[in-house]
Design a protein around this motif. Structure first.
Motif, mmCIF file in Angstrom:
data_model
loop_
_atom_site.group_PDB
_atom_site.id
_atom_site.type_symbol
_atom_site.label_atom_id
_atom_site.label_comp_id
_atom_site.label_asym_id
_atom_site.label_seq_id
_atom_site.Cartn_x
_atom_site.Cartn_y
_atom_site.Cartn_z
ATOM 1 N N SER B 220 0.851 -1.656 -0.194
ATOM 2 C CA SER B 220 0.142 -0.142 -0.001
ATOM 3 C C SER B 220 1.164 0.898 -0.007
ATOM 4 O O SER B 220 0.808 1.862 -0.732
ATOM 5 C CB SER B 220 -1.218 0.242 1.043
ATOM 6 N N GLN B 221 1.868 0.908 1.116
ATOM 7 C CA GLN B 221 3.134 2.381 1.034
ATOM 8 C C GLN B 221 3.480 2.569 -0.561
ATOM 9 O O GLN B 221 4.022 3.666 -1.153
ATOM 10 C CB GLN B 221 4.325 2.124 1.677
ATOM 11 N N ARG B 222 3.627 1.345 -1.582
ATOM 12 C CA ARG B 222 4.130 1.708 -2.680
ATOM 13 C C ARG B 222 2.965 2.503 -2.997
ATOM 14 O O ARG B 222 3.396 3.341 -4.821
ATOM 15 C CB ARG B 222 4.136 0.252 -3.450
ATOM 16 N N HIS B 223 1.566 1.672 -3.561
ATOM 17 C CA HIS B 223 0.562 2.508 -4.428
ATOM 18 C C HIS B 223 0.917 4.283 -4.075
ATOM 19 O O HIS B 223 0.654 5.160 -4.834
ATOM 20 C CB HIS B 223 -0.837 1.978 -3.697
ATOM 21 N N ARG B 224 1.229 4.646 -3.068
ATOM 22 C CA ARG B 224 0.923 6.024 -2.151
ATOM 23 C C ARG B 224 2.273 6.530 -2.658
ATOM 24 O O ARG B 224 2.054 8.022 -3.572
ATOM 25 C CB ARG B 224 0.952 6.004 -0.184
ATOM 26 N N LEU B 225 3.472 6.044 -2.858
ATOM 27 C CA LEU B 225 4.226 6.058 -3.737
ATOM 28 C C LEU B 225 4.059 7.107 -4.793
ATOM 29 O O LEU B 225 4.939 8.233 -5.160
ATOM 30 C CB LEU B 225 5.787 5.542 -3.428
ATOM 31 N N ARG B 226 3.603 5.813 -4.988
ATOM 32 C CA ARG B 226 3.551 5.967 -7.184
ATOM 33 C C ARG B 226 2.536 7.000 -6.875
ATOM 34 O O ARG B 226 2.858 7.806 -8.112
ATOM 35 C CB ARG B 226 2.773 4.684 -7.334
ATOM 36 N N ARG B 227 1.724 7.763 -6.155
ATOM 37 C CA ARG B 227 0.260 8.712 -6.530
ATOM 38 C C ARG B 227 1.275 9.817 -6.137
ATOM 39 O O ARG B 227 0.778 11.251 -6.844
ATOM 40 C CB ARG B 227 -0.838 8.317 -5.324
ATOM 41 N N LEU B 228 2.490 10.112 -5.550
ATOM 42 C CA LEU B 228 2.750 10.699 -4.805
ATOM 43 C C LEU B 228 4.260 11.168 -5.983
ATOM 44 O O LEU B 228 4.043 13.010 -5.926
ATOM 45 C CB LEU B 228 3.727 10.370 -3.491
ATOM 46 N N LEU B 229 4.821 10.458 -6.183
ATOM 47 C CA LEU B 229 5.377 10.919 -7.409
ATOM 48 C C LEU B 229 4.855 11.087 -8.491
ATOM 49 O O LEU B 229 5.538 11.971 -9.128
ATOM 50 C CB LEU B 229 6.616 9.576 -7.631
ATOM 51 N N THR B 230 3.959 10.629 -9.118
ATOM 52 C CA THR B 230 3.155 11.105 -10.566
ATOM 53 C C THR B 230 2.532 12.632 -9.781
ATOM 54 O O THR B 230 2.611 13.276 -10.812
ATOM 55 C CB THR B 230 1.643 10.237 -10.003
ATOM 56 N N GLN B 231 2.370 12.996 -8.951
ATOM 57 C CA GLN B 231 1.637 14.248 -8.520
ATOM 58 C C GLN B 231 3.026 15.238 -8.517
ATOM 59 O O GLN B 231 3.317 16.160 -8.777
ATOM 60 C CB GLN B 231 1.426 14.199 -7.284
ATOM 61 N N TRP B 232 4.134 14.550 -7.945
ATOM 62 C CA TRP B 232 5.400 15.355 -7.834
ATOM 63 C C TRP B 232 5.201 16.280 -9.732
ATOM 64 O O TRP B 232 6.070 17.383 -10.194
ATOM 65 C CB TRP B 232 6.329 14.764 -7.506
ATOM 66 N N SER B 233 5.537 15.509 -10.477
ATOM 67 C CA SER B 233 6.240 15.354 -11.897
ATOM 68 C C SER B 233 4.617 15.886 -12.310
ATOM 69 O O SER B 233 5.278 16.429 -13.611
ATOM 70 C CB SER B 233 6.729 13.245 -12.549
ATOM 71 N N ARG B 235 4.045 18.633 -11.158
ATOM 72 C CA ARG B 235 4.045 19.925 -10.576
ATOM 73 C C ARG B 235 5.050 20.586 -11.221
ATOM 74 O O ARG B 235 5.703 21.785 -11.425
ATOM 75 C CB ARG B 235 3.687 20.006 -9.626
ATOM 76 N N THR B 236 6.209 19.725 -10.865
ATOM 77 C CA THR B 236 7.376 20.125 -11.072
ATOM 78 C C THR B 236 8.229 19.233 -12.339
ATOM 79 O O THR B 236 8.121 18.282 -12.105
ATOM 80 C CB THR B 236 8.524 20.876 -10.278
ATOM 81 N N VAL B 254 9.186 8.705 4.840
ATOM 82 C CA VAL B 254 9.740 8.862 3.512
ATOM 83 C C VAL B 254 8.284 9.736 2.567
ATOM 84 O O VAL B 254 8.769 10.750 2.129
ATOM 85 C CB VAL B 254 10.407 7.998 2.537
ATOM 86 N N LEU B 255 7.328 9.640 2.977
ATOM 87 C CA LEU B 255 5.923 8.996 2.325
ATOM 88 C C LEU B 255 5.603 10.874 2.957
ATOM 89 O O LEU B 255 5.028 11.259 2.509
ATOM 90 C CB LEU B 255 4.749 8.735 2.367
ATOM 91 N N SER B 256 5.947 10.877 4.761
ATOM 92 C CA SER B 256 5.782 12.069 5.455
ATOM 93 C C SER B 256 5.863 13.410 4.765
ATOM 94 O O SER B 256 5.964 14.106 4.109
ATOM 95 C CB SER B 256 5.703 11.978 6.227
ATOM 96 N N GLN B 257 7.693 13.074 4.609
ATOM 97 C CA GLN B 257 8.528 14.377 3.708
ATOM 98 C C GLN B 257 8.199 14.357 1.873
ATOM 99 O O GLN B 257 7.624 15.800 1.976
ATOM 100 C CB GLN B 257 9.385 13.451 4.433
ATOM 101 N N LEU B 258 7.839 13.504 1.054
ATOM 102 C CA LEU B 258 7.130 13.244 0.445
ATOM 103 C C LEU B 258 6.277 14.937 0.070
ATOM 104 O O LEU B 258 5.675 15.740 -1.170
ATOM 105 C CB LEU B 258 6.899 12.159 -0.571
ATOM 106 N N GLU B 259 5.098 14.269 0.798
ATOM 107 C CA GLU B 259 3.334 15.093 0.764
ATOM 108 C C GLU B 259 3.990 16.438 1.488
ATOM 109 O O GLU B 259 4.030 17.412 1.539
ATOM 110 C CB GLU B 259 2.811 14.671 2.036
ATOM 111 N N GLN B 260 4.643 16.830 2.671
ATOM 112 C CA GLN B 260 4.877 17.915 2.702
ATOM 113 C C GLN B 260 6.259 18.952 1.830
ATOM 114 O O GLN B 260 5.422 19.771 1.554
ATOM 115 C CB GLN B 260 6.447 17.849 4.941
ATOM 116 N N GLN B 261 6.628 17.741 0.987
ATOM 117 C CA GLN B 261 7.397 18.716 -0.280
ATOM 118 C C GLN B 261 6.688 19.586 -0.984
ATOM 119 O O GLN B 261 6.521 20.270 -1.862
ATOM 120 C CB GLN B 261 8.246 18.289 -0.918
ATOM 121 N N LEU B 262 5.396 18.272 -1.315
ATOM 122 C CA LEU B 262 4.422 19.102 -2.238
ATOM 123 C C LEU B 262 4.130 19.858 -1.837
ATOM 124 O O LEU B 262 3.510 21.129 -2.911
ATOM 125 C CB LEU B 262 3.569 17.709 -3.123
#
Lengths: 332, 270
Positions: B220-233, B235-236, B254-262
């Motif tokens: 499930s974390q992989r799915h969330r990571l995939r989603r967050l990285l898609t959102q990241w790309s 936007r930038t 890592v996932l929390s940090q990625l959300e913060q960075q977004l």
């Protein structure tokens, strides 16, 4: 250009179907039993079909006119909406249609007369109260008028029912038909706007902001009642300047006394629609923005909505009187 | 990768020659041929065979992206000219009266028409439709694996009232398909392009694997990571990898940090 026309068997000889077929003489004509066989099928791509939509000519049997959601209105307590057509020629990335429907094909319900029967039942039920009927929920009210002729059909209906009000919501500049006839006091043509930069990025195939303003001016000159719909408000870091510029652009030439209503509403979508849209456009920056899930609706967080609505309202009210201002407060 | 389903060796031979396909998995239930970009399966005549072969091809030639499917074959029609080819815009199963409507987003190379799938060769040609024996099985089966826009049926007319099905020979079939190779190739290229367009947004972020190699993610974390990285790309174009991210100890962090960075990324369009 329409390359394929799907036609329900029951309406193959309907005069409107024949008129529409004549507009697309080279289109393949494919008979189906019910439009859902084409439109509702799984395993199809709204996104790919948007590049080459077909048209489906069908008959509607129920759900002709439905109550509008609470908070959706421009002053009346009796609000209804109806759609003679499903899907829109425009491709606005924030539009809920992409999340609601499996197919991007245009469905035209050719039995316009049946809409009128239901309209009359509602008008009778409300016994002369001011009732608003909103067109342009599942489609743009004017964009395909040269093909469907729906507005040409429905205007005389409202002309003879003065207690019923019709809003034609649109982003189109197809106002020729309206300019060619006398304005009706119970009809409002409401144009939707976002700032130029957002329109270019998110409202694909839509006429420019300036073209839409020109269309409004043509209608204004002929005495039509107009509306402005700043909905949805889209957040960017520069939204303040962008919306200020938009309001200035719009109100620079529009006469306030031709405006019947101005509404404002934040971007919001049911969660399932958002999921579907994200699946179709996972790379879309809008869907990767600061959105939250609040009670099953996806939108900006409450504080941001309040800030944006407050800012836009403050600047709008510099141009318009408060009694024609209607903030959209749709809740779940 | 485009996957082609044909019923008969005579339909397959021109395609094998044209594309330089080589026999593959020769001990399988169906003859399979392939090159780097294309796989072709010979199903045998009839609906059951076509459905089975389509499923077999899907199972034995996996890809990580949606692929295009094409059913190519000969068919009859009361009046269309021999050698003419059509794309199916409606498919009806004669036995059940079930119908399907392959969505048409590509301009067909020629006409499109309704295809009626029958269980035995017709000799009467009663209806103004194209008669075949596989489409009504191929299309719904392929649609279990791919969207309808990417599954198309291309039929070359081999018989009509003037030249009935009894006159059709294997040599004729070979020659009819061979004469349409340019058109088939054009259709295959465009279908492949459509499949690429459809599949492209679903590609993983280029650094997705790097994340997986550096931290241990649950499913499930992989799915969330995939989603967050898609959102990241979305936007930038910048890499999400930075000092703060590198310091994180667990996938959850890592996932929390990625959300913060977004949240700190600028929001603008255009």
């Amino acid at each position: 250009m329409i390359r394929h026309l799907y036609i329900e068997e029951a309406v193959t000889t309907h005069p409107r179907v024949q008129q529409i077929c004549e507009r697309y003489p080279k289109a393949a004509r494919i008979v189906c039993e019910r439009y859902g066989q084409v439109f509702n099928r799984k395993a199809q791509s709204f996104r790919l079909q948007k590049s080459q939509p077909s048209m489906i000519l069908a008959q509607k049997f129920d759900g002709f006119v439905l109550p509008a959601p609470p908070g959706y209105g421009v002053g009346s307590q009796c609000n209804y909406y109806f759609s003679h057509m499903l899907n829109c020629i425009y491709d606005c990335r924030y539009c809920f249609l992409q999340g609601m429907y499996r197919s991007a094909h245009y469905v035209v319900f050719v039995n316009y007369e049946d809409f009128v029967h239901v309209l009359d039942e509602i008008i009778t039920r409300h016994d002369g109260s001011n009732i608003w009927f909103f067109s342009g929920y599942d489609c743009d009210s004017l964009a395909l008028e040269p093909v469907t002729g729906f507005v040409d059909f429905i205007l005389p209906v409202f002309e003879s029912r003065p207690s019923a009000y019709l809003e034609l919501r649109t982003k189109s500049t197809q106002v020729r038909l309206l300019c060619a006839r006398e304005p009706l006091p119970n009809v409002v043509v409401a144009f939707s706007f976002t700032p130029e930069e957002i329109s270019l990025a998110l409202e694909h195939k839509v006429p420019s902001v300036s073209s839409r303003i020109e269309a409004m001016l043509q209608l204004q000159e002929r005495g039509w009642n107009l509306g402005l719909r700043f909905d949805p408000i889209i957040y960017t870091d520069a939204y303040r300047e962008q919306y200020e510029r938009l309001f200035c652009q719009v109100f620079d030439r529009l006469k306030i006394d031709s405006l019947r209503s101005v509404s404002l509403g934040a971007f919001r979508l049911p969660k399932q629609f958002h999921i579907n849209m994200l699946r179709s456009y996972p790379e879309e920056p809008l869907f990767a923005g600061p959105l939250n899930n609040i009670d099953g609706m996806i939108g900006y967080r409450k504080e941001l909505v309040a800030e944006m609505m407050g800012y836009c309202e403050e600047h709008l009210l510099k141009y318009i009187p408060r009694d024609i201002y209607f903030p959209c407060e749709v809740t779940t | 990768m485009i996957r082609i389903v044909v019923a008969m060796p005579a339909e397959a031979r021109p395609l094998i020659d044209y594309y330089g396909l080589r026999s593959w998995n020769s001990n399988g239930a169906f003859p399979l041929y392939r090159n780097e970009n294309m796989a072709l399966i010979v199903s045998g005549i009839g609906k059951t065979a076509a459905a089975a072969a389509t499923a077999f091809a899907h199972a034995h030639i996996p890809t990580d992206r949606p692929s295009a499917w094409l059913n190519i074959g000969v068919a009859g029609h009361p009046s269309r000219t021999l050698g003419e080819a059509v794309i199916a815009h409606k498919i009806v199963d004669f036995a059940t009266n079930n119908s399907w409507y392959p969505p048409q987003v590509l301009k067909p190379p020629g006409d499109s028409d309704s295809v009626m799938t029958v269980d035995a060769p017709v000799t009467a040609y009663d209806d103004d439709v194209v008669y075949d024996m596989e489409a009504a099985a191929f299309f719904p089966t392929a649609c279990r694996f791919v969207i309808g826009e990417l599954a198309q049926c291309y039929k070359v007319i081999s018989d009509n009232r003037g030249s009935p099905v009894q006159d059709v020979t294997m040599d004729l079939i070979d020659s009819l398909v061979r004469n349409k190779l340019n058109e088939i190739d054009d259709l295959a290229v465009r279908l492949n392009r459509l499949a690429d367009e459809y599949g492209k947004p679903r590609s993983d972020h280029p650094e997705f694997e790097r994340f997986l190699e550096t931290w241990r993610f649950s499913v499930s974390q992989r799915h969330r990571l995939r989603r967050l990285l898609t959102q990241w790309s979305a936007r930038t174009e910048k890499s999400p990898w930075g000092d703060e991210l590198g310091k994180q100890k667990s996938a959850k962090d890592v996932l929390s940090q990625l959300e913060q960075q977004l949240l700190t990324l600028p929001v603008n369009f255009g």
